[in-house]
Design an enzyme around this catalytic site. Structure first.
Site, PDB file in Angstrom:
ATOM      1  N   CYS A 287       1.344  -1.320  -0.183  1.00 48.88           N
ATOM      2  CA  CYS A 287      -0.290   0.339  -0.808  1.00 48.88           C
ATOM      3  C   CYS A 287       1.210   1.728  -0.256  1.00 48.88           C
ATOM      4  O   CYS A 287       0.486   2.121  -0.857  1.00 48.88           O
ATOM      5  CB  CYS A 287      -1.726   0.422   1.244  1.00 48.88           C
ATOM      6  N   HIS A 345      -2.913   1.720   6.514  1.00 45.67           N
ATOM      7  CA  HIS A 345      -3.074   1.232   5.268  1.00 45.67           C
ATOM      8  C   HIS A 345      -2.874   3.616   5.026  1.00 45.67           C
ATOM      9  O   HIS A 345      -3.140   3.442   5.700  1.00 45.67           O
ATOM     10  CB  HIS A 345      -4.788   1.302   5.111  1.00 45.67           C
ATOM     11  N   ASP A 368      -6.962   6.221  -3.625  1.00 41.76           N
ATOM     12  CA  ASP A 368      -6.209   4.572  -2.809  1.00 41.76           C
ATOM     13  C   ASP A 368      -6.317   3.798  -4.445  1.00 41.76           C
ATOM     14  O   ASP A 368      -6.758   3.296  -4.574  1.00 41.76           O
ATOM     15  CB  ASP A 368      -7.657   4.004  -2.803  1.00 41.76           C
TER      16      ASP A 368
END
Length: 711
Positions: A287, A345, A368
């Site tokens: 991530c 995250h 994202d």
């Protein structure tokens, strides 16, 4: 000076004036447009702001009374003619214009100021020049220039009113990523690298190989005026799941056929590798790597962006805004749920107006690129307005329910035994516990939690309570064979249990824990304590258990009982390394009533330090040699075999430098001196790792920031 290619006269006549070459005035334009260092190959300018061209003619000066000077901007199959005019008037923000100001004509040369519309397409544009009379036209291919978004310009959708923010979120090539757990947050520097050679060109290539561009180039060019469209397209292209994207993700198994995600320290190497391999995905990302590369591309294109970390981020796999977690009656976390909570995250916030939604949804948008769930059939997420998440406007595009669940979902923790639910607890606080980004002018975190999580209104509380209650009763989709029948003792628990960790455990030290049990009943209780510790990946449920404890205890009415536990290094060294995350859970069972109460903690083991010292300090000059000394001391009580100290740094070192010890005694030091030379000004990073080749485990990793100035 740019070379000019003369094309054939359209009508077969010679015109009197001939163009010799065009000076794109790159140095002056790049300073004026805040694009210095982005490219040595192209003129790079920002839309809606004039840039200067100097035209040099051969033997005879251009005569405006007998010849028209026309520029033509080409993009794909579309082009626009721009007559060069003499004028003092202001530029029109919504159309192309080209002007020669009074005094702009000189002997055999002319200064032309060109201005693009404020919502021009972000792309590489081709520029032609025509000299036209009534009978002739002489045409020249002048060259290319790159148009970027303009956050300094009020009419641009990415306009950002404070220059100090633009300097941080557009121009800065250095950032900090926050990782770990809420109780032990680690900082990881990152080099966005937008001024590294080839990075801007890689970003332009990325735009040219999108599915949208392959399908309809002209439509894609038209839509590139909109940062909402750009952010969504680029988000999908950073991962390689649906297209020729930049990064392939991997979260389990080995990384021998690529690079372990933890080894990346900057975006430039990733983008250049992707281009040089003819758009083969770079292996591997997780991530923070996906987010940092996306942030680089957006900053290059002129869209203000920052990397944001959500601690305890929920992944709502069944889209019910509630997260279910399952534990055994002995405290072992079970992999029975479609949902998960990531210890951290990382995603990106991009700044833009939302003309498609309304002024109240402008500002920071979540984008994202980590491939988790599909959005409209593609692995991307956003742009989702942070304001929509805070106000729980789930219908606002794009992906607001998923982002909301990531930062504010309720968690239902269930204890199961022999297929039955024997305990349950609802947690409304832990998800999205902290949301951090780098502060302006500082590596310290800026807490954004309040921008995502506003106070719930009474109606919202009622709605979410009903929603969560339905989820708790049904578990939405209970695992096969699991009965959701409640035990009668669950309705009014007489025991309160908490679990805490003393300090921040470091590799080589004891892990000390305290279990606190409060007896709220009027009778003594005979209890069974089950304690369990598991290694946990940051983005999934725990793996194997490496330590367990069981104890029978009694507690008197109203008593608060504290139970102490220690896990010594000898019992975890074979399982844990620096930065590893541990899930510890305790289940307290009343032996008479069979009431069970759960408490848990997750924490990361901090790494022993690697020392990095640069001769003369951390500020160095371009093209000068400096010595960096890197060292590590064995913190363990045992001998380490196959010790390896590795030093690397993009823009400072060529390749990797290593020092090895076959056997490393306790308290023994391993040291490596390296010569560093910076080729570009800016912030660079030295990365040092200490590992054991015998086990392929990284024990410690350190990043050292180096400030490079021009000589």
């Amino acid at each position: 000076m740019d070379c000019i290619q003369q094309t054939t006269d359209a009508w077969g006549f010679e015109s009197n004036c001939q163009l010799k070459f065009v000076n794109f005035e790159a140095h002056e334009n790049h300073i004026s447009h805040e694009t210095e260092g982005l490219s040595k190959k192209h003129l790079v300018v920002r839309r809606g702001k004039p840039f200067k061209l100097t035209l040099l003619f051969r033997s005879q000066m251009w005569n405006p009374r007998s010849e028209n000077l026309v520029l033509e901007v080409c993009l794909g199959n579309r082009s626009e003619r721009i007559p060069v005019q003499f004028s003092k008037e202001e530029y029109q923000p919504h159309s192309w214009s080209a002007k020669v100001y009074p005094g702009g004509l000189h002997l055999k040369s002319a200064e032309v100021h060109v201005c693009s519309p404020v919502q021009s397409s972000v792309a590489l544009h081709r520029l032609l020049l025509h000299l036209e009379t009534r009978q002739t036209r002489r045409s020249y291919s002048v060259g290319d220039f790159v148009l970027l978004c303009n956050p300094w310009l009020k009419d641009d959708p990415v306009y950002m009113p404070m220059d100090v923010q633009i300097q941080e979120y557009v121009k800065s090539d250095y950032g900090v990523l926050y990782m770990g757990t809420p109780r032990s947050i680690a900082q990881r520097p990152w080099s966005f690298g937008q001024y590294e050679p080839g990075v801007l060109e890689a970003c332009l290539t990325l735009l040219e190989v999108t599915p949208q561009h392959f399908k309809d180039k002209d439509k894609d060019f038209i839509r590139r005026t909109d940062p909402v469209y750009l952010s969504r397209v680029i988000c999908a292209m950073v991962n390689s799941n649906d297209d020729l994207g930049v990064l392939e993700g991997k979260w389990q198994g080995g990384y021998k056929d690529g690079v372990n995600p933890t080894e990346w320290s900057g975006s430039a190497d990733i983008l250049r590798q992707w281009v040089s391999s003819n758009c083969e995905p770079v292996r591997y990302g997780q991530c923070w790597v996906f987010a940092a590369v996306l942030c680089t591309v957006m900053r290059v294109l002129g869209i203000p962006s920052r990397v944001v970390t959500v601690f305890n981020a929920a992944h709502d796999g069944d889209a019910n805004l509630t997260i279910e977690e399952f534990y055994s009656s002995s405290g072992e976390k079970l992999n029975l749920s479609k949902d998960s909570i990531w210890n951290f995250h990382v995603w990106v916030e991009c700044w833009m107006a939302r003309g498609d939604l309304g002024a109240e949804f402008g500002g920071w948008q979540v984008v994202d690129p980590t491939p988790q769930e599909r959005s409209a059939g593609v692995f991307c997420c956003g742009p989702c307005p942070v304001a929509a998440v805070r106000e729980r406007c789930y219908e606002a595009r794009y992906d607001t329910p998923f982002v909301y669940a990531s930062v504010d979902a309720d968690v239902v923790r269930v204890i199961v035994r022999e297929g039955r639910v024997v305990g349950r607890k609802v947690d409304t606080e832990s998800v999205g516990q902290l949301i951090y980004t780098k502060s302006l002018h500082s590596d310290a975190p800026d807490n954004l939690t309040g921008t995502y999580k506003g106070r719930k209104t009474m109606q919202q509380r009622v709605t979410m309570t009903l929603y969560s209650s339905a989820a708790r009763c049904s578990l939405r989709s209970p695992p096969t064979g699991l009965s959701c029948q409640l035990s009668p003792q669950e309705t009014a628990p007489a025991l309160e249990v908490s679990l805490s960790i003393d300090g921040v455990p470091s590799v080589g030290e004891n892990i000390s824990m305290r279990v606190t049990v409060t007896n709220r009943s009027a009778s003594p209780r005979l209890l069974m304590e089950h304690l369990n510790a598991q290694l946990k990946a940051f983005n999934s449920n725990p793996e194997r258990s490496f330590w367990k404890a069981h104890k029978e205890v009694s507690v008197q009415p109203g008593e608060v009982l504290t139970l102490h536990h220690i896990i010594p290094p000898a019992e975890y060294e074979a399982f844990l390394a620096g930065e590893d995350i541990v899930n510890v859970a305790v289940v307290i069972k009343d032996k008479r009533t069979e009431e069970r109460v759960l408490a848990f903690q997750e924490f990361n083991i901090s790494s022993p330090q690697i020392s990095v010292e640069i001769e003369g300090g951390d500020s160095i000059q371009v093209n000068k040699k400096y010595t960096a000394r890197v060292s590590f001391v064995n913190p363990f009580t045992k001998v380490l075999s196959g010790a390896v100290l590795t030093v690397e740094g993009s823009g400072l070192l060529q390749g990797k430098c290593q020092e090895r010890l076959l056997l490393m005694q306790p308290e023994e030091k391993i040291e490596k001196a390296v010569t560093i030379v910076a080729s570009l000004a800016g912030t660079k990073l030295l990365m040092a790792t200490f590992s054991q080749s015998s086990s392929s485990r990284v024990v410690s990793r350190s990043f050292h920031k180096v400030s490079v100035t021009a000589a």
